[in-house]
Design an enzyme around this catalytic site. Structure first.
Site: not given
Ligand code: BGC
Length: 401
Positions: A259, A315, A353, A360
């Protein structure tokens, strides 16, 4: 100019049972929300009832795969009890995915625990690991002919941090000593589960791994002459590599959740001087430091350390106020993935994701990660504008650079 992706590349989206299904009343999170007066997950997105609609939507926008999870507390609502109906329900979920030409990637445990397991001390006790392994054995045997990609657990380090260091997820502890125990128990549970799955599949093809959250750590050179580089190395090792290194013999591919990036620093507060100027860097709606270049660097590092293990981006996503920012985030990360493929990293798939806006965790329903907007008043779904960009990429299997 375009970067073309391999023909078999899996374009997909991820979701998890607790965050989407709703009515998971046998889960530790249900208890936790009530006891701490948090936003209740309640009906979530009603995906439990609406999965057929949701997978049709996924197919319509051109996706080829879905990563979802099984809710352990539905399958084992009580100690030593297997709920046949729950297994049959998930069988139908999986069949629905296939009917929509969507390949299922299945997570066995995405953070949430059955209440009975939680009350026995959850992952803090090594004697509890066997309960998880029974669940793995029963479930994987049941789905052996349907599933080729298993993720045993999701983001062990994030889980340990939130639940045992920061204390904002159940069981809300703040103890490095307990966190270490949980680390070891999760590691053992993962390795034993891997062996069980491999045994169940015997000669049959199967890929087993876990989803690992990676962050790109940068050091802030403005304040000092080297301490930040040391801090960066320590943080990078603990967060990104330690767990992976310890289970590396027991993984068939690397599941990458990526992320954002982070600066490591000695001094507070961190000023904007630290904001290095990689193209596209900015802070998103959750104040996370968006850094697509960091994904590229992580992918190259994975090749250096673990070649020839393939990689799947399990993700990647964001939360923002403007649609354009979602499109920018998506494109810039996929461009970096394309670049890494060109540089020899064996990447097999990409999962945004999430398919839907959802629950959340401690942040409730505020952050909206979905490709589809969910109206929580009537549970209708609406395609967000930036999805068009993703559809074009999925359908043509390439991205413009
Ligand atoms: C997790 C998810 C979460 C997403 C956004 C990831 O760390 O697997 O469950 O919703 O990040 O924070």
């Amino acid at each position: 100019m375009y970067i073309q992706f391999p023909a078999s590349f899996l374009w997909g989206a991820s979701l998890s049972s607790y965050q989407c299904e709703g009515e998971n009343f046998n889960s530790d999170w249900y208890l936790w929300e009530k006891e701490n007066s948090l936003t209740l997950c309640g009906s979530a997105t009603r995906h439990y009832y609406l999965y057929k609609t949701d997978f049709t939507l996924a197919k319509e926008i051109g996706l080829k795969a879905i990563r979802t999870s099984l809710e352990w507390s539905r399958i084992n609502p009580e100690e030593n009890k297997i709920e046949e109906e729950a297994l049959l329900y998930y069988k139908d979920v999986i069949n629905t995915l296939y009917r929509n030409n969507l390949l299922p990637v299945l997570t066995l445990n995405h953070f949430t625990l059955p209440i009975w397991f939680y009350k026995k001390g959850g992952w803090q006790k090594s004697s509890n690991i066997d309960y998880f392994l029974s669940y793995v054995r029963d479930t994987v045997s049941f789905f052996r002919d349907d599933i080729k990609y298993w993720l045993v657990i999701n983001e062990p380090i994030i889980y340990i941090f939130q639940s045992y260091i920061r204390g904002s997820w159940p069981p809300g502890k703040r103890s490095v000593i307990i966190a270490r125990k949980v680390f070891n128990n999760l590691k053992t549970a993962y390795i034993e589960a891997y062996k069980i799955i491999k045994d169940i599949y015997a000669e049959k093809d199967v890929y087993v791994s876990f989803a690992k959250n990676f962050r790109y750590f940068m050091s802030c050179h403005h304040y000092n002459l080297g301490q930040n580089t040391i801090i960066k190395k320590i943080r990078d090792n603990l967060f990104n590599w330690k767990f992976l290194d310890e289970v590396r013999v027991f993984i068939d591919f690397i599941g990458v959740n990526y992320y954002s990036a982070e600066y490591s620093k000695f001094k507070f507060p961190l000023g904007d001087e630290c904001f290095q100027t990689h193209r596209y860097n900015y802070r998103n709606g959750l104040n996370w430091l968006v850094c697509p270049y960091g994904l590229y660097k992580i992918l190259l590092e994975l090749k250096k350390r673990y070649h020839p293990l393939p990689v799947i981006i399990t993700e990647n996503g964001t939360v923002d106020t403007e649609d354009g920012k979602y499109a920018l985030y998506l494109k810039s990360h996929i461009q970096q993935i394309g670049r890494a493929i060109k540089d020899g990293v064996d990447i097999r798939g990409y999962f945004w994701w999430s398919l839907l806006d959802n629950f959340e965790w401690d942040k409730g329903f505020g952050p909206r990660f979905g490709l589809f907007f969910v109206d929580y008043r009537d549970f209708s779904r609406k395609k967000k504008q930036f999805v068009e960009v993703y559809s074009q990429i999925c359908v043509h299997n390439r991205i413009e650079i």
